[in-house]
Design a protein around this motif. Structure first.
Motif, short mmCIF file in Angstrom:
data_model
loop_
_atom_site.label_atom_id
_atom_site.label_comp_id
_atom_site.label_asym_id
_atom_site.label_seq_id
_atom_site.Cartn_x
_atom_site.Cartn_y
_atom_site.Cartn_z
N PHE A 1 0.79 -1.23 0.00
CA PHE A 1 0.00 0.00 0.00
C PHE A 1 0.83 1.29 0.00
N LEU A 2 2.02 1.27 0.54
CA LEU A 2 2.76 2.52 0.68
C LEU A 2 3.93 2.68 -0.30
N LEU A 3 4.76 1.66 -0.43
CA LEU A 3 5.94 1.79 -1.26
C LEU A 3 5.64 1.97 -2.75
N PRO A 4 4.73 1.20 -3.36
CA PRO A 4 4.48 1.39 -4.80
C PRO A 4 4.01 2.80 -5.17
N PRO A 5 2.97 3.36 -4.51
CA PRO A 5 2.59 4.73 -4.89
C PRO A 5 3.67 5.76 -4.58
N LEU A 6 4.44 5.53 -3.51
CA LEU A 6 5.51 6.46 -3.18
C LEU A 6 6.57 6.48 -4.28
N LEU A 7 6.99 5.31 -4.74
CA LEU A 7 8.00 5.24 -5.79
C LEU A 7 7.49 5.85 -7.09
N LEU A 8 6.22 5.60 -7.42
CA LEU A 8 5.65 6.17 -8.64
C LEU A 8 5.62 7.69 -8.58
N LEU B 1 12.49 15.94 3.03
CA LEU B 1 13.24 14.89 3.71
C LEU B 1 13.24 15.08 5.23
N LEU B 2 13.12 16.32 5.68
CA LEU B 2 13.11 16.59 7.11
C LEU B 2 11.77 16.23 7.76
N MET B 3 10.69 16.37 7.01
CA MET B 3 9.36 16.14 7.57
C MET B 3 9.17 14.75 8.17
N PRO B 4 9.62 13.66 7.52
CA PRO B 4 9.46 12.34 8.14
C PRO B 4 10.17 12.22 9.48
N LEU B 5 11.33 12.85 9.62
CA LEU B 5 12.05 12.79 10.89
C LEU B 5 11.29 13.53 11.98
N ILE B 6 10.71 14.68 11.63
CA ILE B 6 9.89 15.42 12.59
C ILE B 6 8.69 14.58 13.00
N ALA B 7 8.05 13.95 12.03
CA ALA B 7 6.88 13.11 12.32
C ALA B 7 7.24 11.95 13.23
N LEU B 8 8.38 11.34 12.98
CA LEU B 8 8.83 10.22 13.80
C LEU B 8 9.05 10.66 15.25
N LEU C 1 7.54 7.30 8.95
CA LEU C 1 8.43 7.85 7.93
C LEU C 1 7.79 7.81 6.54
N LEU C 2 7.07 6.73 6.25
CA LEU C 2 6.55 6.54 4.90
C LEU C 2 5.34 7.42 4.60
N GLN C 3 4.47 7.63 5.58
CA GLN C 3 3.29 8.45 5.31
C GLN C 3 3.67 9.89 4.92
N PRO C 4 4.54 10.58 5.67
CA PRO C 4 4.93 11.92 5.23
C PRO C 4 5.63 11.93 3.87
N ALA D 1 -0.96 17.86 9.18
CA ALA D 1 0.33 18.28 9.75
C ALA D 1 1.41 18.29 8.68
N VAL D 2 1.43 17.27 7.84
CA VAL D 2 2.47 17.18 6.80
C VAL D 2 2.28 18.27 5.75
N VAL D 3 1.06 18.41 5.25
CA VAL D 3 0.80 19.36 4.17
C VAL D 3 1.02 20.80 4.64
N GLN D 4 0.50 21.13 5.80
CA GLN D 4 0.67 22.49 6.31
C GLN D 4 2.13 22.81 6.59
N GLY D 5 2.83 21.85 7.18
CA GLY D 5 4.23 22.07 7.47
C GLY D 5 5.07 22.27 6.22
N LEU D 6 4.81 21.47 5.18
CA LEU D 6 5.59 21.59 3.95
C LEU D 6 5.27 22.88 3.19
N LEU D 7 3.99 23.22 3.10
CA LEU D 7 3.63 24.45 2.38
C LEU D 7 4.23 25.68 3.05
N LEU D 8 4.24 25.68 4.37
CA LEU D 8 4.86 26.80 5.07
C LEU D 8 6.37 26.82 4.85
#
Length: 233
Positions: free
Chosen positions: A10-17, A33-40, A79-82, A215-222
């Motif tokens: 469910f996660l890796l195939p759409p991410l790679l595409l 790349l920083l966002m997944p670490l913050i999420a973790l 890590l994968l969701q962000p 959280a991910v979308v708002q953080g990245l757009l800012l």
């Protein structure tokens, strides 16, 4: 299906595409790349508490090992969701727009402040209100800060904002439904949920994926908006 197989399906195939489709450039890559670490870092104590409390759990044989109370695959999910949501947002977010009305900062921050208070009240009630209270009380304060700081920027970027939240949330609702009802990879306790369901999912699970994608979308757009960086300085 194990939890690791869930990631592989469910996660890796759409991410790679999405990554192949986007080929992210350096100016936006650092925040992506920083966002997944913050999420973790931010989600780990919250999730360990939920599993320890018995709000959700994992049947034997579905996970490889546990670190604390949480399986290794759950940390991978942080890590994968962000990365997945951010990869879609890289495609959707074009040139940074001019800031929107300043009132968006007041209204957005105020609404999230009310939801923070609601979360604290639900936590105090406990029982079936616990899971929803934990979601609101843990994530809504972050949204108060994001909107008070840059709500006008988020509103100006509202098309990629709404699509960037909606599309991965719908997809993860489907994946979560499959994991719970079809595969039994994890379970949600009825003792700590309201019992309200939509499309076979508990309301709290739907709120969880909505809030984490927010959280991910708002953080990245800012992070990607030059005006936000100027304000930060």
């Amino acid at each position: 299906m194990t939890y690791l197989e869930f990631h592989l399906v469910f996660l890796l195939p759409p991410l790679l595409l999405l990554l192949l489709w986007n080929r992210p450039k350096a100016p936006r890559l650092w925040a992506y790349l920083l966002m997944p670490l913050i999420a973790l870092l931010y989600t780990t104590p919250w999730d360990n508490y939920l599993v320890w409390k018995g709000v959700w759990g994992y049947p034997e044989g579905r996970v490889l090992l546990r670190i604390g109370y949480v399986p290794l695959e759950e940390y991978l999910f942080f890590l994968l969701q962000p990365l997945l949501t951010g990869a879609l947002l890289l495609r959707l977010a074009g040139k940074p727009p001019s800031p929107g009305p300043g009132l968006a900062r007041v209204v957005g921050g105020g609404l999230w402040l009310l939801l923070t208070a609601l979360g604290v009240m639900l936590l105090a009630l406990g029982g079936p209100y616990l899971y929803l209270g934990l979601i609101l009380a843990y994530f809504a304060p972050v949204f108060v800060l994001q909107w008070a700081f840059g709500g006008d920027l988020l509103w100006a970027w509202r098309k990629p904002f709404f699509l960037g939240v909606l599309l991965p949330t719908l997809y993860l609702w489907f994946a979560d439904f499959w994991a719970i009802t079809r595969e039994g990879i994890w379970w949600i306790s009825e003792a700590y949920t309201l019992g309200v369901k939509a499309f076979g999912l508990p309301l709290e699970e739907m709120a969880f994926f909505l809030f984490t994608n927010l959280a991910v979308v708002q953080g990245l757009l800012l992070a990607w908006h030059p005006e936000a960086l100027r304000r930060l300085r």
